[in-house]
Design a protein around this motif. Structure first.
Motif, PDB file in Angstrom:
ATOM      1  N   SER A   1       5.742  64.127  38.836  1.00  0.00           N
ATOM      2  CA  SER A   1       4.422  64.707  38.468  1.00  0.00           C
ATOM      3  C   SER A   1       4.565  65.580  37.210  1.00  0.00           C
ATOM      4  O   SER A   1       3.430  65.903  36.683  1.00  0.00           O
TER       5      SER A   1
ATOM      6  N   ARG B   1      14.121  67.533  40.296  1.00  0.00           N
ATOM      7  CA  ARG B   1      13.069  67.032  39.326  1.00  0.00           C
ATOM      8  C   ARG B   1      13.601  65.844  38.288  1.00  0.00           C
ATOM      9  O   ARG B   1      14.866  65.789  37.940  1.00  0.00           O
TER      10      ARG B   1
ATOM     11  N   ASP C   1       4.165  59.222  54.097  1.00  0.00           N
ATOM     12  CA  ASP C   1       3.560  58.762  52.944  1.00  0.00           C
ATOM     13  C   ASP C   1       3.962  59.938  51.926  1.00  0.00           C
ATOM     14  O   ASP C   1       5.102  60.584  52.204  1.00  0.00           O
TER      15      ASP C   1
HETATM   16  P1  NDP Z   1       6.817  59.935  47.623  1.00  0.00           P
HETATM   17  O1  NDP Z   1       6.322  61.391  48.190  1.00  0.00           O
HETATM   18  O2  NDP Z   1       8.202  59.798  48.251  1.00  0.00           O
HETATM   19  O3  NDP Z   1       6.830  59.818  46.108  1.00  0.00           O
HETATM   20  C1  NDP Z   1       5.663  60.303  45.429  1.00  0.00           C
HETATM   21  C2  NDP Z   1       6.018  60.108  43.863  1.00  0.00           C
HETATM   22  O4  NDP Z   1       5.027  60.256  43.151  1.00  0.00           O
HETATM   23  C3  NDP Z   1       6.922  61.259  43.526  1.00  0.00           C
HETATM   24  O5  NDP Z   1       7.776  60.987  42.379  1.00  0.00           O
HETATM   25  C4  NDP Z   1       5.861  62.283  43.042  1.00  0.00           C
HETATM   26  O6  NDP Z   1       6.204  63.323  42.237  1.00  0.00           O
HETATM   27  C5  NDP Z   1       4.891  61.208  42.273  1.00  0.00           C
HETATM   28  N1  NDP Z   1       3.544  61.817  42.542  1.00  0.00           N
HETATM   29  C6  NDP Z   1       2.837  62.394  43.743  1.00  0.00           C
HETATM   30  N2  NDP Z   1       1.480  62.774  43.287  1.00  0.00           N
HETATM   31  C7  NDP Z   1       1.536  62.695  41.844  1.00  0.00           C
HETATM   32  C8  NDP Z   1       0.642  63.217  41.265  1.00  0.00           C
HETATM   33  N3  NDP Z   1      -0.758  63.669  41.326  1.00  0.00           N
HETATM   34  N4  NDP Z   1       0.659  62.734  39.793  1.00  0.00           N
HETATM   35  C9  NDP Z   1       1.788  62.325  39.399  1.00  0.00           C
HETATM   36  N5  NDP Z   1       2.895  61.816  40.109  1.00  0.00           N
HETATM   37  C10 NDP Z   1       2.685  62.070  41.373  1.00  0.00           C
HETATM   38  O7  NDP Z   1       5.871  58.908  48.244  1.00  0.00           O
HETATM   39  P2  NDP Z   1       5.887  57.688  48.508  1.00  0.00           P
HETATM   40  O8  NDP Z   1       6.752  57.253  47.373  1.00  0.00           O
HETATM   41  O9  NDP Z   1       5.947  57.298  49.826  1.00  0.00           O
HETATM   42  O10 NDP Z   1       4.106  57.072  47.794  1.00  0.00           O
HETATM   43  C11 NDP Z   1       3.814  56.807  46.733  1.00  0.00           C
HETATM   44  C12 NDP Z   1       2.603  55.845  46.928  1.00  0.00           C
HETATM   45  O11 NDP Z   1       2.926  54.734  47.658  1.00  0.00           O
HETATM   46  C13 NDP Z   1       1.378  56.755  47.614  1.00  0.00           C
HETATM   47  O12 NDP Z   1       0.254  56.202  47.008  1.00  0.00           O
HETATM   48  C14 NDP Z   1       1.449  55.918  48.927  1.00  0.00           C
HETATM   49  O13 NDP Z   1       0.262  56.135  49.599  1.00  0.00           O
HETATM   50  C15 NDP Z   1       1.869  54.464  48.681  1.00  0.00           C
HETATM   51  N6  NDP Z   1       2.484  53.875  49.749  1.00  0.00           N
HETATM   52  C16 NDP Z   1       3.811  54.402  50.367  1.00  0.00           C
HETATM   53  C17 NDP Z   1       4.223  53.795  51.460  1.00  0.00           C
HETATM   54  C18 NDP Z   1       5.617  53.954  52.198  1.00  0.00           C
HETATM   55  O14 NDP Z   1       6.039  53.305  53.042  1.00  0.00           O
HETATM   56  N7  NDP Z   1       6.014  55.328  51.617  1.00  0.00           N
HETATM   57  C19 NDP Z   1       3.578  52.590  52.003  1.00  0.00           C
HETATM   58  C20 NDP Z   1       2.555  52.045  51.448  1.00  0.00           C
HETATM   59  C21 NDP Z   1       1.667  52.984  50.202  1.00  0.00           C
HETATM   60  P3  NDP Z   1       6.299  64.773  42.680  1.00  0.00           P
HETATM   61  O15 NDP Z   1       7.830  64.732  43.241  1.00  0.00           O
HETATM   62  O16 NDP Z   1       6.460  65.415  41.290  1.00  0.00           O
HETATM   63  O17 NDP Z   1       5.249  65.157  43.340  1.00  0.00           O
END
Ligand code: NDP
Length: 444
Positions: free
Chosen positions: A262, A287, A166
């Motif tokens: 983020s 980033r 996740d």
């Molecule tokens: P990653 O860690 O690969 O990517 C997350 C992305 O979201 C990054 O770009 C991150 O930026 C950004 N992000 C995280 N927290 C924040 C925040 N508080 N504010 C703004 N941006 C933020 O995660 P995933 O892509 O795997 O997951 C993304 C979403 O999808 C989550 O909600 C997860 O639960 C959901 N999900 C994921 C699945 C999967 O297979 N991976 C399956 C189903 C749902 P930064 O690098 O700056 O933190």
């Protein structure tokens, strides 16, 4: 007081300070009202809702590890085993400083319905830690993962509980976790999904959540006489889900013009170059602002605001509650026609209500991002069979699963007189299967 209102009040009272959990329960219970009211006596007698909102088990533990300076650090670790009515607990591990028990309960609750919708035999769970992998060396991440698994391994197994990735947990972390599980148990089994291809991973798992999001989006558009080709798309996040959603959207002829992390967002009017994003995020762990170094015609904006970029389709793929009412109003003002949630609960309740009331198509996360966990279940099948399917075989199964999820949500919404309300449809369809299985297995 109605059964639904009574249970929601109890959830708030008995789970203080867990705002995201309250929010997730409220959204689900509100849309189940029509089903519950029609069967209130039966469901009350069996305490169906009390059982549904209470996790079967929460494991919480200490995670001590040593950093590169020799300093001992201590984090909190959790696994929420929410519901095993239809299969072993299944759901990701999140590593992010914001992680707490309430967030994992919201995610485990949502996961139960999502997994039910996939049609595959998987129950709901979620776990993680407030450890922040950002800025840590590989050795520190390994030390953390090994310590985390040294406690977690007692509670998981291929037929018991199968965690995955996740936020903050990708191939590197899954590798370290798997290695430690194997060392501790001596078992080479499909206890984690999202594994590397050399040790039991499935082709197309990495792409699955993003690809699945686009498959169901396309299905929703087609059923509403719209096309994906030629549309302008804005995607928040630049992690696993966002990247592969962008890739598939581009393959179908859409133009993705903005992505974020983020810290801020990039706008590229000529269309985001994904090879640049992948180099920054997957190779250098950098980033998103570095995008403009490679593409000087693009513009970087610090902070929030990605939803003010004009688009036809918005795909929130970062984190919970990242798209609020003001964002929804900005999307509407700019002519947005569809929103599909790649992340879990990225749209606030007020924003969801506004979007639905204003004729914008809306596909909720528990349907839209189910492709990830569905492909994880396909990875479990391949591990049990001791076989590997080709990329195209897995992708074709994923496509069928997403089309079926759309059909189930669409059908349930129509059956209860709410055509086009895919939030209600997904919740009802997910609920029906889980509750049927729970009731069949009896109270104990
Ligand atoms: P990653 O860690 O690969 O990517 C997350 C992305 O979201 C990054 O770009 C991150 O930026 C950004 N992000 C995280 N927290 C924040 C925040 N508080 N504010 C703004 N941006 C933020 O995660 P995933 O892509 O795997 O997951 C993304 C979403 O999808 C989550 O909600 C997860 O639960 C959901 N999900 C994921 C699945 C999967 O297979 N991976 C399956 C189903 C749902 P930064 O690098 O700056 O933190």
């Amino acid at each position: 007081m109605s059964y639904v209102d009574e249970i929601y009040a109890k959830v708030v009272e008995q789970n203080p300070g867990e705002a995201e959990f309250h929010q997730a329960v409220k959204e689900v219970l509100d849309s189940l009202r029509v089903v519950i009211d029609a069967n209130e006596e039966k469901y009350r007698k069996l305490a169906v809702l009390e059982n549904l909102v209470e996790p079967e088990r929460i494991i919480s533990f200490r995670v001590p590890w040593v950093d590169d300076k020799g300093q001992v650090q201590v984090n909190k670790g959790y696994r929420v085993q929410f519901n095993s009515a239809i299969g072993p607990y299944k759901g990701g591990l999140r590593l992010h400083p914001s992680v707490n028990q309430g967030i994992l309960k919201f995610l485990g609750f949502e996961q139960t319905f999502k997994n039910s919708l996939t049609g595959l035999p998987i129950g709901g769970g979620k776990g993680g830690s407030n450890f922040d992998p950002k800025g840590k060396s590989d050795r520190e991440v390994m030390a953390f993962c090994q310590s985390f698994m040294t406690e977690l391994y007692k509670y998981i197994g291929a037929d018991q509980d199968v965690p995955a990735g996740d936020i903050g947990v990708g191939a590197r972390e899954i590798g370290y976790l798997y290695g430690q599980y194997k060392r501790l148990t001596g078992l080479y089994e499909g206890v984690l999904t999202g594994k590397g291809l050399t040790y039991g991973g499935s082709l197309a798992r990495k792409e699955a959540t993003g690809f699945g999001l686009i498959y169901i989006l396309k299905e929703m558009l087609t059923h509403n006489n719209m096309e994906l080709a030629g549309k302008t798309v804005v995607i928040s996040g630049s992690g696993n889900v966002a990247t592969y959603a962008a890739q598939k959207a581009q393959q179908f002829g859409a133009k993705v013009v903005a992505m974020s992390d983020s810290n801020g967002y990039v706008y590229d009017p000529d269309g985001i170059k994904l090879d640049v994003v992948k180099e920054i995020k997957e190779v250098r762990r950098g980033r998103i602002k570095e995008y403009v170094d490679a593409v000087p015609t693009a513009k970087y904006t610090e902070g929030k605001g990605i939803w003010t970029v004009p688009c036809d389709i918005a795909l929130p793929c970062a984190t919970q509650n990242e798209l609020n009412l003001d964002d929804a109003k900005a999307l509407k003002a700019n002519g947005c026609q569809a929103v599909a949630e790649g992340a879990n609960m990225p749209t606030t309740r007020e924003a969801t209500d506004f979007i639905q009331a204003n004729g914008i198509l809306f596909m909720p996360g528990k349907a839209a991002n189910a492709g990830g966990v569905a492909t994880s279940a396909l990875e479990m099948s391949q591990n049990s069979l001791r076989m590997s399917w080709t990329f195209d075989e897995v992708d074709a199964k994923l496509h069928d699963i997403m089309v079926n999820i759309f059909a189930k949500a669409d059908d349930a919404a129509k059956r209860y007189g709410m055509p086009g309300n895919y939030v209600a449809g997904a919740n009802i369809a997910g609920f029906e299967k889980v509750v049927d299985a729970m009731m069949a297995q009896g109270v104990c």
